[in-house]
Design an enzyme around this catalytic site. Structure first.
Site, PDB file in Angstrom:
ATOM      1  N   ARG A 237       0.860  -1.189   0.135  1.00 35.97           N
ATOM      2  CA  ARG A 237      -0.065   0.076  -0.095  1.00 35.97           C
ATOM      3  C   ARG A 237       1.105   1.383  -0.056  1.00 35.97           C
ATOM      4  NH1 ARG A 237      -3.496  -2.806  -1.452  1.00 35.97           N
ATOM      5  NH2 ARG A 237      -5.395  -3.262  -0.501  1.00 35.97           N
ATOM      6  N   GLU A 266      -3.504   7.487  -4.370  1.00 35.91           N
ATOM      7  CA  GLU A 266      -3.819   7.034  -5.669  1.00 35.91           C
ATOM      8  C   GLU A 266      -5.462   7.607  -6.095  1.00 35.91           C
ATOM      9  OE1 GLU A 266      -3.806   2.789  -5.743  1.00 35.91           O
ATOM     10  OE2 GLU A 266      -2.111   2.765  -4.836  1.00 35.91           O
ATOM     11  N   HIS A 284      -1.165   0.194 -10.021  1.00 39.99           N
ATOM     12  CA  HIS A 284      -1.645  -0.748  -8.896  1.00 39.99           C
ATOM     13  C   HIS A 284      -2.086  -2.169  -9.802  1.00 39.99           C
ATOM     14  CE1 HIS A 284      -3.614  -1.213  -4.723  1.00 39.99           C
ATOM     15  NE2 HIS A 284      -3.385  -2.284  -5.125  1.00 39.99           N
TER      16      HIS A 284
HETATM   17  C1  DGY Z   1      -5.368  -6.203  -2.679  1.00 38.93           C
HETATM   18  O1  DGY Z   1      -6.008  -7.226  -2.723  1.00 38.93           O
HETATM   19  O2  DGY Z   1      -5.256  -5.546  -1.539  1.00 38.93           O
HETATM   20  C2  DGY Z   1      -4.651  -5.618  -3.943  1.00 38.93           C
HETATM   21  O3  DGY Z   1      -3.958  -4.443  -3.684  1.00 38.93           O
HETATM   22  C3  DGY Z   1      -5.763  -5.522  -5.234  1.00 38.93           C
HETATM   23  O4  DGY Z   1      -4.867  -5.488  -6.156  1.00 38.93           O
END
Ligand code: DGY
Length: 320
Positions: A237, A266, A284
């Site tokens: 993240r 984002e 992402h």
């Molecule tokens: C998640 O599932 O947390 C991912 O970041 C999605 O791509």
């Protein structure tokens, strides 16, 4: 008997939509853009089950409209977008989609690592724009990957899958995590502190969930521990890294480069970051394969079927 209503905040792959519409009433035709606040509140007010995504912020206000809602199936493994305490207060179950996206995310981590160190994106642009003058011995020199030390911060499912792939590159693995984890037979993964991983690795890959404890885990001080030849990869993240501090480190060449799939705000990516040559920036894409995204949707459906059928949800989450 009337079929239960499911609200889906975003367009999902067609096989998932087909499976949903066979069993449930879909509240609205899902779209490929984020819902407006009005749409989101309406969806939460009307549905017994919601499938939402990591870009939907599900806070106490949204949940205060959810009078019929039994389950929020988050279409992601991470669930920092949902106020779990507020959901629990209303007796709403929250689920995620672990396991099925582990390999896709680990593969993408390696794609970023290799693209960054072997300058794949720059090379592609050079060829496509017709500016490549032909081979020379000093052209576009990158950094070796094989045999270098891989440092992993966050040794859960995805961190371990990234570490397993390192064996093919004969790379020693050191990691920081909450507990000690054994590698596959014949491979040793060495448990270290965060600071040691940052100071001793050639590549550092982040695989922690976003929590208050991991927000800006990689800050100015920790970035300063990295070697000037080391690369940082983030497919977890964005807010796990202090992005402003990272940009300064990249500009000052106190680290060699960064491969990023995620960002602090984002989809906003700072212009300073975009102008840097020593970064590879992806939108992402961690779990973005058709197979994985279909499996993620089917897991959401399994959880919905369980909860609406009065059974325990297989992927219930209660705390970060
Ligand atoms: C998640 O599932 O947390 C991912 O970041 C999605 O791509």
């Amino acid at each position: 008997m009337e079929r239960p209503t499911v609200y889906i905040t975003r367009l999902l792959p067609q096989p998932v939509l087909d499976a949903i519409s066979q069993q449930y009433r879909m509240l609205t035709e899902p779209t490929d853009r984020p819902p407006t606040e009005k749409e989101l509140l309406h969806g939460f007010a009307e549905a017994q089950a919601v499938i939402c995504t990591l870009t939907d912020r599900i806070d106490a206000v949204v949940l205060s409209h959810a009078t019929k809602l039994k389950i929020i199936a988050n279409y992601a493994v991470g669930y920092n977008n949902i106020d779990l305490a507020a959901a629990a207060q209303r007796g709403i179950i929250v689920t995620n989609t672990p396991d099925v996206l582990t390999d896709a995310t680990a593969d993408l981590t390696w794609a970023l690592l290799l693209a960054l160190t072997r300058r794949v994106v720059e090379g592609d642009t050079w060829v496509r724009t017709g500016h490549w003058p032909g081979w020379t011995p000093t052209q576009m020199l990158g950094a070796d990957v094989s045999g270098k030390t891989l440092g992993i911060i966050g040794m859960g499912r995805i961190g371990q899958a990234v570490a397993q792939r390192a064996a093919g590159f004969q790379m020693p693995v050191i990691y920081a995590g909450r507990r000690s984890v054994s590698g596959p037979p014949g491979v040793s993964w060495i448990w270290r502190t965060h600071d040691e991983v940052l100071a001793e690795s050639d590549f550092i890959s982040l695989h922690v969930p976003l929590t208050e404890a991991t927000r800006h885990l990689i800050d100015r001080r920790r970035l300063s521990l990295m070697r000037p030849t080391a690369f940082l990869i983030n497919t977890s993240r964005g807010p796990v890294i202090d992005e402003a501090a990272l940009i300064s480190a990249l500009e000052a060449h106190t680290i060699a480069g960064a491969g990023l799939d995620v960002y602090e705000q984002e989809p906003v990516v700072p212009a300073r970051l975009m102008s840097l040559p020593n970064v590879v920036l992806l939108p992402h894409l961690g779990s973005a394969t058709l197979e994985t995204r279909v499996c993620m949707g089917l897991i959401c459906l399994d959880n919905i079927a369980a909860v609406l059928g009065g059974r325990p949800a297989p992927n219930r989450v209660t705390k970060i």
